[in-house]
Scaffold this motif. Structure first.
Motif, PDB file in Angstrom:
ATOM      1  N   THR A 125       0.829  -1.200   0.000  1.00 47.38           N
ATOM      2  CA  THR A 125       0.000   0.000   0.000  1.00 47.38           C
ATOM      3  C   THR A 125       0.864   1.250   0.000  1.00 47.38           C
ATOM      4  OG1 THR A 125      -1.720  -1.190   1.235  1.00 47.38           O
ATOM      5  CG2 THR A 125      -1.858   1.211   1.201  1.00 47.38           C
ATOM      6  N   ARG A 128       2.236   1.792  -3.465  1.00 41.97           N
ATOM      7  CA  ARG A 128       1.260   2.379  -4.398  1.00 41.97           C
ATOM      8  C   ARG A 128       1.117   3.882  -4.179  1.00 41.97           C
ATOM      9  NH1 ARG A 128      -1.525  -2.160  -3.061  1.00 41.97           N
ATOM     10  NH2 ARG A 128      -3.048  -1.063  -1.747  1.00 41.97           N
ATOM     11  N   LYS A 131       4.231   5.631  -5.517  1.00 43.66           N
ATOM     12  CA  LYS A 131       4.230   5.656  -6.985  1.00 43.66           C
ATOM     13  C   LYS A 131       3.277   6.730  -7.514  1.00 43.66           C
ATOM     14  CE  LYS A 131       4.365   1.535  -9.119  1.00 43.66           C
ATOM     15  NZ  LYS A 131       5.683   1.250  -9.694  1.00 43.66           N
ATOM     16  N   LEU A 153      -7.757   2.627  -4.802  1.00 43.26           N
ATOM     17  CA  LEU A 153      -6.338   2.314  -4.629  1.00 43.26           C
ATOM     18  C   LEU A 153      -6.076   1.324  -3.498  1.00 43.26           C
ATOM     19  CD1 LEU A 153      -4.869   5.895  -5.149  1.00 43.26           C
ATOM     20  CD2 LEU A 153      -4.523   3.930  -6.655  1.00 43.26           C
ATOM     21  N   LEU A 278      -2.498   0.713 -10.912  1.00 43.83           N
ATOM     22  CA  LEU A 278      -2.317   0.798  -9.466  1.00 43.83           C
ATOM     23  C   LEU A 278      -3.607   0.535  -8.701  1.00 43.83           C
ATOM     24  CD1 LEU A 278      -0.027   3.971  -9.102  1.00 43.83           C
ATOM     25  CD2 LEU A 278       0.656   1.567  -8.909  1.00 43.83           C
TER      26      LEU A 278
END
Length: 411
Positions: A125, A128, A131, A153, A278
């Motif tokens: 997590t 992500r 990113k 997400l 993602l």
């Protein structure tokens, strides 16, 4: 990159690819998934809201104005009454005519399992979130733009209070120049600066990816055209030219790319492809992306990309909103390589559906809690009857000018 900081593709910015005007094609399978996931997301958000409540329940009056916020096409009270396996209705202690809802034991069990998954996969997590911030020009995103994306997400409900403070070396709360509370990435994570497209090609370890690493070839986006498009010569020729353009990583500075070039268009496709990759369900609402447009260095009318590249994206108008889906993320009506949270959400939806199925005669068949504790394939991979993709061409063209800003207020 040479000593002047110039990448090879900066000198070659095409403008000559002929664009082909394509008709929008409806995908019944993906529309059905979006319809199902809308109810799933609404139920999940209501479950989280009840958990956050100091009283442990919500009143019908408190949720009356949430219909649009939850993306529902029916009143919230009617929606909650549909799923008695999750929401137990009872009269308010002081005002008996006011309906209230608390979580059932089954819902509490599912919430506990979800919490365990968030804990077990916390590192993923954090990656992500890093990113996402790494794709922003200033490595900063307004919290008001991040909150609507939290379910897509796979972030915990109160991620800003429970997750972010645990990683002070990665994240920092700041105020943007306009005073908006925002989240900033404190340090660049080079190991995260690899896109999903690069990873998939690297796993395949084919000659094409080795040539790409040497700067001699471009990465190819997977294409899944609606029925009939792939055989059209003009479409094939257009996509072949597009695929030959250099692939620009979404984590590379794009400020020196001509905004009107074909290279920038391919870069935009790459950014949108990466963001959808993602997400847990490989899809999100178009307006969630629009709120990030400036930070992602996307053109004003970037959403036309979704209809210009129907082999990569699918744009749906289900549930009175506009949802964009990554086509390669689905196979036979299911998410490809699902995250454990996605499998858990399938289980959550199964419980919802179980309660709904037996309401006709007033009886409810609750699933056994022991069965929910098991990581059974039967519950984790519920197959829909409409699993095979079926695409029906519409009579009207769903072109870039028609996918306009006019429906923004409805999302």
């Amino acid at each position: 990159m040479n000593k002047n900081g110039v990448l090879p593709w900066m000198k070659l910015q095409w403008r000559g690819i002929a664009k082909v005007r394509l008709k929008w094609v409806k995908n019944r399978s993906l529309d059905h998934i979006i319809d199902k996931d809308t109810d799933l997301k609404a139920a999940s958000l209501l479950k989280d809201a009840i958990k956050r409540s100091s009283t442990g329940f919500l009143t019908a009056k408190s949720v009356a104005d949430w219909q649009k916020l939850l993306g529902l096409t029916v009143p919230v009270l009617r929606f909650m009454r549909r799923y008695p396996t999750l929401f137990h209705e009872f009269p308010h202690p002081r005002w008996p005519s006011l309906p209230c809802f608390r979580l059932t034991d089954t819902a509490l069990l599912l919430d506990s399992q979800e919490h365990t998954i968030h804990t077990d996969y916390e590192n993923a997590t954090v990656e992500r979130l890093c990113k996402l911030l790494m794709m922003m020009k200033t490595r900063t995103v307004p919290l008001q733009s991040l909150y609507p994306l939290r379910w897509d997400l796979g972030f915990p409900d109160s991620f800003d209070k429970t997750l972010i403070p645990k990683y002070p070396n990665h994240f920092q709360f700041v105020k943007a120049p306009n005073g908006v509370p925002s989240l900033r990435l404190k340090q660049w994570c080079e190991e995260f600066a690899v896109s999903a497209l690069q990873k998939s090609n690297e796993r395949e370890s084919d000659d094409g990816y080795r040539e790409f690493k040497r700067g001699k070839a471009a990465l190819v986006f997977p294409m899944r055209f609606p029925r009939g498009y792939g055989a059209q010569k003009k479409v094939r020729a257009w996509m072949e030219e597009f695929q030959k353009l250099p692939y620009i990583s979404p984590y590379v500075d794009s400020s020196r790319i001509d905004p009107n070039s074909d290279l920038m268009e391919k870069r935009v496709v790459g950014v949108l492809h990466e963001i959808l990759s993602l997400t847990m369900h490989k899809k999100t609402k178009r307006n969630y992306l629009r709120s990030l447009r400036e930070e992602l260095n996307l053109p004003h009318k970037f959403t036309r990309i979704f209809t210009r590249y129907p082999g990569i994206f699918y744009l749906s108008l289900k549930c009175k909103t506009t949802t964009v889906t990554l086509r390669e993320g689905y196979q036979s009506g299911k998410v490809v390589d699902p995250h454990p949270l996605v499998r858990h959400r399938d289980k959550f939806y199964h419980v919802m559906k179980t309660g709904l199925l037996y309401r006709g005669d007033g009886s409810i068949s609750k699933p056994q809690e022991d069965a929910l504790l098991l990581d059974s394939v039967a519950n984790d991979e519920i197959r829909d009857d409409d699993s095979e993709e079926e695409e029906v061409e519409t009579s009207d063209e769903f072109c870039e000018d028609e996918v306009s800003e006019t429906d923004e207020s409805s999302e």
